[in-house]
Motif scaffolding. Structure first.
Motif, mmCIF file in Angstrom:
data_model
loop_
_atom_site.group_PDB
_atom_site.id
_atom_site.type_symbol
_atom_site.label_atom_id
_atom_site.label_comp_id
_atom_site.label_asym_id
_atom_site.label_seq_id
_atom_site.Cartn_x
_atom_site.Cartn_y
_atom_site.Cartn_z
ATOM 1 N N VAL A 170 0.835 -1.153 0.059
ATOM 2 C CA VAL A 170 0.026 -0.059 -0.126
ATOM 3 C C VAL A 170 0.703 1.166 -0.103
ATOM 4 O O VAL A 170 0.495 2.053 -0.719
ATOM 5 C CB VAL A 170 -1.001 -0.051 1.210
ATOM 6 C CG1 VAL A 170 -1.699 1.376 1.308
ATOM 7 C CG2 VAL A 170 -2.090 -1.148 1.126
ATOM 8 N N THR A 171 1.889 1.171 0.909
ATOM 9 C CA THR A 171 2.850 2.442 0.783
ATOM 10 C C THR A 171 3.466 2.473 -0.461
ATOM 11 O O THR A 171 3.580 3.697 -0.770
ATOM 12 C CB THR A 171 3.856 2.262 1.992
ATOM 13 O OG1 THR A 171 3.192 2.031 3.107
ATOM 14 C CG2 THR A 171 4.604 3.598 2.120
ATOM 15 N N SER A 172 3.812 1.514 -1.034
ATOM 16 C CA SER A 172 4.700 1.586 -2.368
ATOM 17 C C SER A 172 3.683 2.174 -3.341
ATOM 18 O O SER A 172 4.109 2.902 -4.260
ATOM 19 C CB SER A 172 5.272 0.302 -2.708
ATOM 20 O OG SER A 172 6.240 -0.292 -1.793
ATOM 21 N N THR A 173 2.539 1.314 -3.564
ATOM 22 C CA THR A 173 1.665 2.074 -4.535
ATOM 23 C C THR A 173 1.260 3.338 -4.239
ATOM 24 O O THR A 173 0.827 3.940 -5.274
ATOM 25 C CB THR A 173 0.365 1.083 -4.923
ATOM 26 O OG1 THR A 173 -0.142 0.846 -3.470
ATOM 27 C CG2 THR A 173 1.048 -0.259 -5.319
ATOM 28 N N SER B 244 1.207 9.010 -6.434
ATOM 29 C CA SER B 244 1.737 10.256 -6.069
ATOM 30 C C SER B 244 2.578 10.661 -6.817
ATOM 31 O O SER B 244 2.635 11.945 -7.539
ATOM 32 C CB SER B 244 2.168 10.481 -4.594
ATOM 33 O OG SER B 244 2.529 11.687 -4.139
ATOM 34 N N LEU B 245 3.650 9.753 -7.350
ATOM 35 C CA LEU B 245 4.673 10.140 -8.301
ATOM 36 C C LEU B 245 3.889 10.443 -9.733
ATOM 37 O O LEU B 245 4.317 11.534 -10.440
ATOM 38 C CB LEU B 245 5.783 8.977 -8.569
ATOM 39 C CG LEU B 245 6.845 9.312 -9.321
ATOM 40 C CD1 LEU B 245 7.711 10.495 -9.090
ATOM 41 C CD2 LEU B 245 7.778 7.864 -9.492
ATOM 42 N N ASP C 67 8.374 17.223 -1.563
ATOM 43 C CA ASP C 67 7.680 17.236 -0.449
ATOM 44 C C ASP C 67 6.161 16.709 -0.388
ATOM 45 O O ASP C 67 5.587 15.828 0.427
ATOM 46 C CB ASP C 67 7.403 18.723 0.417
ATOM 47 C CG ASP C 67 8.708 19.262 0.734
ATOM 48 O OD1 ASP C 67 9.706 18.324 0.648
ATOM 49 O OD2 ASP C 67 8.894 20.258 0.920
ATOM 50 N N ASP C 68 5.700 16.851 -1.618
ATOM 51 C CA ASP C 68 4.094 16.234 -1.752
ATOM 52 C C ASP C 68 4.316 14.798 -1.794
ATOM 53 O O ASP C 68 3.491 14.117 -1.593
ATOM 54 C CB ASP C 68 3.511 16.856 -2.868
ATOM 55 C CG ASP C 68 3.078 18.338 -2.896
ATOM 56 O OD1 ASP C 68 3.345 18.778 -1.741
ATOM 57 O OD2 ASP C 68 2.597 18.979 -3.986
ATOM 58 N N LEU D 29 4.868 13.624 1.875
ATOM 59 C CA LEU D 29 3.304 13.639 2.460
ATOM 60 C C LEU D 29 2.053 12.870 2.098
ATOM 61 O O LEU D 29 1.566 12.064 2.830
ATOM 62 C CB LEU D 29 2.900 15.257 2.391
ATOM 63 C CG LEU D 29 3.675 16.158 3.200
ATOM 64 C CD1 LEU D 29 3.502 17.532 2.943
ATOM 65 C CD2 LEU D 29 3.934 15.756 4.538
ATOM 66 N N ASN D 30 2.151 12.606 0.799
ATOM 67 C CA ASN D 30 1.143 11.654 0.294
ATOM 68 C C ASN D 30 1.500 10.344 0.524
ATOM 69 O O ASN D 30 0.558 9.464 0.919
ATOM 70 C CB ASN D 30 1.149 11.646 -1.424
ATOM 71 C CG ASN D 30 0.803 13.226 -1.860
ATOM 72 O OD1 ASN D 30 0.843 13.452 -3.006
ATOM 73 N ND2 ASN D 30 -0.117 13.911 -0.937
ATOM 74 N N THR D 31 2.889 9.842 0.471
ATOM 75 C CA THR D 31 3.162 8.643 0.884
ATOM 76 C C THR D 31 2.976 8.310 2.262
ATOM 77 O O THR D 31 2.300 7.088 2.703
ATOM 78 C CB THR D 31 4.659 8.233 0.440
ATOM 79 O OG1 THR D 31 4.744 8.745 -0.942
ATOM 80 C CG2 THR D 31 5.100 6.887 0.776
#
Length: 157
Positions: A100-103, A108-109, A126-127, A130-132
């Motif tokens: 979940v964190t990787s996706t 976000s990328l 920074d986004d 923060l999104n991750t």
């Protein structure tokens, strides 16, 4: 939990996830405000140095105002919490915190890259951070809620 109940929960999760993605795309690319400038004034803007914008928003929080700081810092985290929470509901295969964190990072990328290319916003590392973090916290929240649910219903953990 019964198989029929699980199917219903996953179906509701899928509907909520689709609504979430639609709202996310709307707010990130089409909503008025949020730093949007007229088409003729758009230029490529980016920040590749971690924590520069977060520090800037925190340092000038009194001049910028609560709403600007909240939207930029907490909004980026909160915006991805539903991603981390709903994704594990949809499929048992996606219950991994790492997945979940990787996706969440990859999503976000993608958003940041599209914002850069279309000049709708800026590419900000920074986004990404923060999104991750938001996706991570959402999944963590799911795991805690799921553990409480299982303990409450006497299911094996």
């Amino acid at each position: 939990m019964e198989a029929g109940t699980k199917k219903k929960i996953r179906a509701v999760g899928m509907v909520l996830f689709c609504l979430y993605i639609i709202l996310l795309v709307y707010f990130l690319f089409f909503a008025e405000g949020y730093g949007r400038v007229p088409l003729q004034e758009r230029e490529y803007r980016y920040n590749l140095v971690p924590f520069v914008e977060i520090r800037r928003f925190w340092t000038y929080r009194e001049q910028l105002g609560f709403l600007a700081v909240f939207t930029n810092i907490l909004g980026n985290v909160i915006g991805f919490v539903p991603y981390g929470f709903i994704l594990p509901i949809i499929s048992k295969k996606t219950e991994s915190l790492l997945f979940v964190t990787s996706t969440g990072f990859l999503g976000s990328l993608l958003v940041e890259t599209v914002q850069l290319i279309t000049r709708v916003g800026s590419f900000d590392v920074d986004d990404l951070i923060l999104n991750t973090l938001g996706a991570f916290l959402g999944c963590l929240l799911f795991m805690v809620c799921n553990k409480i649910r299982r303990r409450y219903h006497g299911e094996e953990i």
